[in-house]
Design a protein around this motif. Structure first.
Motif, PDB file in Angstrom:
ATOM      1  N   GLN A  44       0.861  -1.174   0.000  1.00 51.22           N
ATOM      2  CA  GLN A  44       0.000   0.000   0.000  1.00 51.22           C
ATOM      3  C   GLN A  44       0.895   1.221   0.000  1.00 51.22           C
ATOM      4  N   VAL A  45       0.752   2.047  -1.019  1.00 47.15           N
ATOM      5  CA  VAL A  45       1.537   3.272  -1.156  1.00 47.15           C
ATOM      6  C   VAL A  45       0.585   4.444  -0.930  1.00 47.15           C
ATOM      7  N   ASN A  46       0.686   5.057   0.226  1.00 43.27           N
ATOM      8  CA  ASN A  46      -0.217   6.148   0.572  1.00 43.27           C
ATOM      9  C   ASN A  46       0.196   7.458  -0.085  1.00 43.27           C
ATOM     10  N   TYR A  47      -0.792   8.194  -0.567  1.00 45.18           N
ATOM     11  CA  TYR A  47      -0.578   9.603  -0.898  1.00 45.18           C
ATOM     12  C   TYR A  47      -1.681  10.371  -0.187  1.00 45.18           C
ATOM     13  N   TYR A  48      -1.328  11.547   0.295  1.00 46.17           N
ATOM     14  CA  TYR A  48      -2.215  12.280   1.188  1.00 46.17           C
ATOM     15  C   TYR A  48      -2.906  13.431   0.476  1.00 46.17           C
ATOM     16  N   LEU A  49      -4.224  13.496   0.648  1.00 41.49           N
ATOM     17  CA  LEU A  49      -5.004  14.596   0.107  1.00 41.49           C
ATOM     18  C   LEU A  49      -4.827  15.813   1.004  1.00 41.49           C
ATOM     19  N   ASP A  50      -4.902  16.991   0.407  1.00 45.36           N
ATOM     20  CA  ASP A  50      -4.637  18.245   1.102  1.00 45.36           C
ATOM     21  C   ASP A  50      -5.903  18.778   1.777  1.00 45.36           C
ATOM     22  N   GLU A  51      -6.022  18.484   3.076  1.00 45.76           N
ATOM     23  CA  GLU A  51      -7.214  18.885   3.836  1.00 45.76           C
ATOM     24  C   GLU A  51      -7.419  20.392   3.825  1.00 45.76           C
ATOM     25  N   ASP A  52      -6.318  21.150   3.886  1.00 48.60           N
ATOM     26  CA  ASP A  52      -6.424  22.608   3.930  1.00 48.60           C
ATOM     27  C   ASP A  52      -6.889  23.213   2.604  1.00 48.60           C
ATOM     28  N   ASN A  53      -6.901  22.402   1.563  1.00 50.31           N
ATOM     29  CA  ASN A  53      -7.302  22.867   0.238  1.00 50.31           C
ATOM     30  C   ASN A  53      -8.479  22.024  -0.273  1.00 50.31           C
ATOM     31  N   ASN A  54      -9.478  21.823   0.592  1.00 56.30           N
ATOM     32  CA  ASN A  54     -10.679  21.042   0.229  1.00 56.30           C
ATOM     33  C   ASN A  54     -10.358  19.620  -0.215  1.00 56.30           C
ATOM     34  N   TRP A  55      -9.364  19.011   0.419  1.00 56.63           N
ATOM     35  CA  TRP A  55      -8.963  17.634   0.131  1.00 56.63           C
ATOM     36  C   TRP A  55      -8.483  17.468  -1.311  1.00 56.63           C
ATOM     37  N   ALA A  56      -7.817  18.469  -1.835  1.00 53.96           N
ATOM     38  CA  ALA A  56      -7.315  18.437  -3.205  1.00 53.96           C
ATOM     39  C   ALA A  56      -6.223  17.372  -3.368  1.00 53.96           C
ATOM     40  N   LEU A  57      -6.053  16.927  -4.584  1.00 51.20           N
ATOM     41  CA  LEU A  57      -4.994  15.989  -4.924  1.00 51.20           C
ATOM     42  C   LEU A  57      -3.891  16.794  -5.603  1.00 51.20           C
ATOM     43  N   ASP A  58      -2.750  16.885  -4.954  1.00 49.10           N
ATOM     44  CA  ASP A  58      -1.625  17.684  -5.426  1.00 49.10           C
ATOM     45  C   ASP A  58      -0.610  16.778  -6.119  1.00 49.10           C
ATOM     46  N   ILE A  59      -0.225  17.134  -7.331  1.00 50.23           N
ATOM     47  CA  ILE A  59       0.730  16.328  -8.104  1.00 50.23           C
ATOM     48  C   ILE A  59       2.055  16.189  -7.370  1.00 50.23           C
ATOM     49  N   SER A  60       2.491  17.214  -6.662  1.00 50.41           N
ATOM     50  CA  SER A  60       3.762  17.102  -5.933  1.00 50.41           C
ATOM     51  C   SER A  60       3.680  16.025  -4.848  1.00 50.41           C
ATOM     52  N   GLU A  61       2.506  15.818  -4.283  1.00 51.26           N
ATOM     53  CA  GLU A  61       2.321  14.744  -3.299  1.00 51.26           C
ATOM     54  C   GLU A  61       2.397  13.382  -3.982  1.00 51.26           C
ATOM     55  N   LEU A  62       1.835  13.257  -5.172  1.00 49.60           N
ATOM     56  CA  LEU A  62       1.964  12.003  -5.922  1.00 49.60           C
ATOM     57  C   LEU A  62       3.430  11.724  -6.239  1.00 49.60           C
ATOM     58  N   GLU A  63       4.158  12.764  -6.648  1.00 50.20           N
ATOM     59  CA  GLU A  63       5.582  12.603  -6.968  1.00 50.20           C
ATOM     60  C   GLU A  63       6.375  12.159  -5.745  1.00 50.20           C
TER      61      GLU A  63
END
Length: 131
Positions: A44-63
């Motif tokens: 399981q490879v976790n990536y974290y959604l940005d709670e402070d930005n309406n749970w946005a998915l940030d490409i830098s977090e995926l990277e």
């Protein structure tokens, strides 16, 4: 986990040790994907959604996530839930395009779970599909 998701993931899981399949999963998430990864003995490879930005998915977090994962497994699958469960976030068309480009660049199979597409309640939000 739903049978369809388990069957798709089963086809993609292979290898052992550092070559064992890694499945990128959003956090927070409904435990469907983490349960399936565990059942298939995938990483399981976790990536974290940005709670402070309406749970946005940030490409830098995926990277960040894929880079760290490559130290101990072989990431092969990127799971995206749109709209998100349990967060309810809705991805923009631009964000979806960035995610598709990221998955292609990193040679990841993209699983777009869009089962909640009719459950959009935030004003000004519109559903865009990965299709």
């Amino acid at each position: 986990a739903s049978d369809a998701i388990k069957n798709c993931l089963h086809l993609l899981v292979a290898g052992s040790g550092k070559t064992r399949t890694g499945i990128m999963i959003p956090i927070p998430q409904y435990p469907l994907y983490s349960a399936a990864a565990s059942q298939l003995d995938a990483h399981q490879v976790n990536y974290y959604l940005d709670e402070d930005n309406n749970w946005a998915l940030d490409i830098s977090e995926l990277e960040r996530s894929v880079k760290e994962a490559r130290e101990h497994c072989s990431p092969r699958v990127l799971c995206v839930i749109n709209p998100g469960n349990p967060t309810g976030q809705v991805l923009s068309k631009e964000n979806i395009q960035e995610i598709i480009k990221f998955a292609a660049r990193e040679h990841l199979f993209l699983m777009a779970d869009e089962v909640y597409q009719d459950n959009i309640y935030a004003p000004g939000c519109a559903f865009h599909s990965f299709k």
